[in-house]
Structures are given as C-alpha cells and as structure tokens.
Design a protein around this motif. Structure first.
Motif, PDB file in Angstrom:
ATOM      1  N   ALA A 270      -6.831  21.717   1.597  1.00 49.22           N
ATOM      2  CA  ALA A 270      -6.610  20.748   2.811  1.00 49.22           C
ATOM      3  C   ALA A 270      -5.171  21.561   4.074  1.00 49.22           C
ATOM      4  O   ALA A 270      -5.779  20.640   5.129  1.00 49.22           O
ATOM      5  N   GLY A 271      -5.074  22.256   3.258  1.00 50.49           N
ATOM      6  CA  GLY A 271      -3.865  22.792   4.682  1.00 50.49           C
ATOM      7  C   GLY A 271      -2.715  22.425   5.342  1.00 50.49           C
ATOM      8  O   GLY A 271      -2.247  22.219   6.016  1.00 50.49           O
ATOM      9  N   TRP A 272      -2.139  21.526   3.835  1.00 57.68           N
ATOM     10  CA  TRP A 272      -1.212  20.069   3.755  1.00 57.68           C
ATOM     11  C   TRP A 272       0.010  21.282   3.936  1.00 57.68           C
ATOM     12  O   TRP A 272      -0.034  22.413   3.955  1.00 57.68           O
ATOM     13  N   ASP A 273       1.044  21.025   4.957  1.00 54.86           N
ATOM     14  CA  ASP A 273       2.781  21.632   4.554  1.00 54.86           C
ATOM     15  C   ASP A 273       3.096  21.552   3.466  1.00 54.86           C
ATOM     16  O   ASP A 273       2.513  20.157   2.598  1.00 54.86           O
ATOM     17  N   LEU A 274       4.164  22.142   2.920  1.00 51.12           N
ATOM     18  CA  LEU A 274       4.554  22.310   1.271  1.00 51.12           C
ATOM     19  C   LEU A 274       5.151  20.658   0.523  1.00 51.12           C
ATOM     20  O   LEU A 274       4.859  19.838   0.282  1.00 51.12           O
ATOM     21  N   GLU A 275       6.149  19.703   1.944  1.00 50.08           N
ATOM     22  CA  GLU A 275       6.323  18.893   0.875  1.00 50.08           C
ATOM     23  C   GLU A 275       5.182  17.540   1.612  1.00 50.08           C
ATOM     24  O   GLU A 275       5.418  16.931  -0.371  1.00 50.08           O
ATOM     25  N   HIS A 276       4.660  17.363   1.838  1.00 46.33           N
ATOM     26  CA  HIS A 276       3.199  16.573   1.874  1.00 46.33           C
ATOM     27  C   HIS A 276       2.406  17.056   0.640  1.00 46.33           C
ATOM     28  O   HIS A 276       2.283  15.897   0.043  1.00 46.33           O
ATOM     29  N   THR A 277       2.331  18.561   0.401  1.00 51.85           N
ATOM     30  CA  THR A 277       1.132  18.628  -0.983  1.00 51.85           C
ATOM     31  C   THR A 277       2.317  18.673  -2.058  1.00 51.85           C
ATOM     32  O   THR A 277       1.608  17.472  -2.970  1.00 51.85           O
ATOM     33  N   MET A 278       3.230  18.335  -2.338  1.00 55.91           N
ATOM     34  CA  MET A 278       4.544  17.730  -3.254  1.00 55.91           C
ATOM     35  C   MET A 278       4.755  16.468  -3.682  1.00 55.91           C
ATOM     36  O   MET A 278       4.237  16.121  -4.906  1.00 55.91           O
ATOM     37  N   ARG A 279       4.404  15.741  -2.851  1.00 58.15           N
ATOM     38  CA  ARG A 279       4.568  14.455  -2.643  1.00 58.15           C
ATOM     39  C   ARG A 279       2.655  13.727  -2.631  1.00 58.15           C
ATOM     40  O   ARG A 279       3.119  13.188  -4.010  1.00 58.15           O
ATOM     41  N   TYR A 280       2.254  14.343  -2.561  1.00 58.71           N
ATOM     42  CA  TYR A 280       0.647  14.183  -3.350  1.00 58.71           C
ATOM     43  C   TYR A 280       0.574  14.101  -4.509  1.00 58.71           C
ATOM     44  O   TYR A 280       0.339  13.313  -4.878  1.00 58.71           O
ATOM     45  N   ALA A 281       0.779  15.449  -4.781  1.00 51.92           N
ATOM     46  CA  ALA A 281       0.611  15.818  -6.630  1.00 51.92           C
ATOM     47  C   ALA A 281       1.044  15.173  -7.331  1.00 51.92           C
ATOM     48  O   ALA A 281       1.403  14.831  -8.278  1.00 51.92           O
TER      49      ALA A 281
END
Length: 327
Positions: A283-294
């Motif tokens: 999705a091309g998300w930034d690092l923090e959003h990707t980590m929070r989602y995961a």
C-alpha cells in the motif's frame, strides 16, 4: 511447478513451510490430558499468505505436502482462504507434517513438530521453480527454515538470486533450531546461509533471538543497523512486550508499542504481523502506520485459539486500531 500466464498479477508469493496444526480445544491443560483438538492449516509461509489474502491481496504459496489425506486437506484449506495452491505439490513417501501445541496463556505455548523423516516442504527443488512468477511478484517472502536443509536451501537461494531484489523481497529470519539437524554449532552453522540470503533481500523481519542468529547482535538497534549493513533496505525487529522497531536505509525509524490484548494463543501472531507487513508495503504506507497495523493484526490473532483461520479482515484491524486495544 510450471509456467504461469498470470504471474505478473501476484501481489505476494511466499515460499516455505506448510503443515497441519492440531491445537487443544482446552486451554491450560497439559497435552497428555487433552481430549479434543481442532485441525487447522499451519506453517509460517502459508499463514503469511493467508493473512495477506484476508486483507484482500492476491497471494500464492510455494511449498510441498505429503501425498496423503492431510495434504489434500491443506490444498482445500488454501483454496478456501483464497490462496493460490498451483505450486503446492506432493512428495511421495513423506507424510504431511503435523504440529501439536500446548496452550498456557498468556505466554507459554510449547510446540511439538512432527516432521520426520523429513518435511515435504524441505523437498522444494530449484529446477521446479517458476522463476518468472517469482521475479514478477510484487512481494516475495522466504524463511530461515527454508535454508535449513537441501534441496530447499539451494532452491531458496536460487529464487532469491534470480529475483535479484526486483520488487520487495522479504526474508523472515524464522529461526527454529530443531530444524537444523546435524548442525551442532547452531547459529554459527546457519549464519553464512542467512548472510547469503540477506544479500538478495530488501526487508528482513525477526524477533530478538532471530536477529542475533542473523547478525550476532542482540540489541534491537544494533541488530537493525547490522541488517541494513548486510544489504536490506528495511529491518524490522520484533521485541515482544516492548513492541516492534523498524529502521530503513534512509534513516527513518519507528518504534511502536504492542496493542493491549488478552492473549489466548500467541502462536500465529507473528504470521499475522507478516501478512500485514506485506499489505502495508504494497500500500506504500509510512513506517509507523505499517507497524501499528501489523501489531494490531498480530494482537487480534493472539486473542484467538487458531492461527490461519484467525487472520483478521481489514475491518477488524481498523476497529482494533480505533479502539486502541483488542476488545
């Protein structure tokens, strides 16, 4: 494992372990006293493909099963989860692996692997790989277990070399010492193969024990820097109760705490994290959003008994993020 006319459409191809998980339907009961079990698809690479498929991604897995009823069950389960099983092939004479666990919440989940005389997923052969499909996939995912025995070791490294970092290539460090039979030096014996795999990957993900096997470093920040020095563009270090650290080659980093959850079965949470990591990268998300989602996806699975069938939908992840906890 023939040619695929639709190879360019795959968002994620994983390669590695598959098996049948037999989980007690009673929690807090030692295995000798358990009287009933649930049967689920298992194996880290397969679970990651399922997790990403639940999030709407087009996924496939490269693996092998026994030519037996459990192998048939795994094909049916993959298809039911929306994972392409065209590269899941049988191995005559080897049984489909079975894994038992004990469930002692919140943090004790012993695993018992039955992968003898050899797991079929370690019989993946380089000559049978669809290398065009591997190269064309937007994300390709391999595991440390795939390096533990031949011919899987050569096949894994051949796939990585052919892909040559086209797209996103993820190395799940996945250290399972019991799978490195005959290697009395343990991590020291594995490290050269991990080092070679890291040369061809863009993302490395693992817990503190796993990054130490790969780099010799146990401190999360030192290990992340060592992984970047080894050739990857993004290092993800899972720290259990301390959350997750992500660091990229551009100097960006994010350290995200875990989502509060009442743990029922911690097994499978890492695979949910992995599938969601792939989803965020796609999705091309930034690092923090990707980590929070995961993290949220992993917490949801930790709150459930099973692994593969517990993988969350996008709505469930968004609800957990909005609530700030798994309710």
């Amino acid at each position: 494992m023939g040619e695929s006319a639709e190879s360019s459409a795959y968002e994620l191809i994983t390669m590695g372990r598959i098996g049948v998980d037999l989980y007690p339907l009673q929690t807090g009961v030692p295995l000798p006293q358990v009287t009933s079990f649930g049967k689920f698809l298992g194996g880290s690479a397969s679970n990651v493909a399922v997790a990403a498929a639940r999030l709407g991604r087009r996924t496939a897995v490269i693996t092998r099963t026994g030519d037996d009823p459990f192998g048939t069950y795994l094909h049916e389960a993959l298809r039911d989860f929306g994972v392409d099983d065209r590269w899941v092939t049988p191995v005559a004479g080897l049984p489909t692996p079975v894994t038992f666990c004990e469930i002692f919440p919140p943090d004790d989940f012993p695993l018992y692997f039955y992968r003898q005389p050899k797991a079929p997923d370690l019989e993946i052969d380089a000559h049978e790989l669809d290398l065009d499909a591997i190269r064309a996939a937007r994300v390709f995912w391999v595991t440390g277990t795939g390096l533990s025995e031949e011919p899987s070791r050569t096949a894994t490294l051949a796939a990585l070399a052919h892909r040559a970092k086209s797209g996103t290539t993820v190395f799940d460090l996945d250290w399972r010492p019991m799978f490195w039979r005959g290697d009395s030096n343990g991590p020291a014996a594995a490290r050269p193969f991990y080092k070679e795999a890291l040369r061809h990957t863009t993302v490395a993900v693992g817990n503190v024990d796993e990054v130490e096997v790969a780099t010799g470093e146990r401190d999360p920040y030192a290990a992340a820097r060592a992984l970047l020095d080894a050739g990857v563009e993004l290092a993800v270090v899972k720290q259990g109760p301390k959350g997750v650290l992500a660091m990229n080659r551009q100097g960006d980093s994010a350290e995200v705490p875990p989502l509060p959850v009442k743990v029922l079965n911690g097994l499978g949470a890492g695979d949910a994290f992995g599938g969601s990591l792939c989803h965020g990268l796609l999705a091309g998300w930034d690092l923090e959003h990707t980590m929070r989602y995961a993290n949220a996806a992993g917490a949801i699975v930790a709150s459930r008994l099973e692994c593969s069938s517990a993988m969350p939908t996008p709505t469930e992840v968004e609800q957990a993020l909005k609530a700030g906890a798994v309710l």
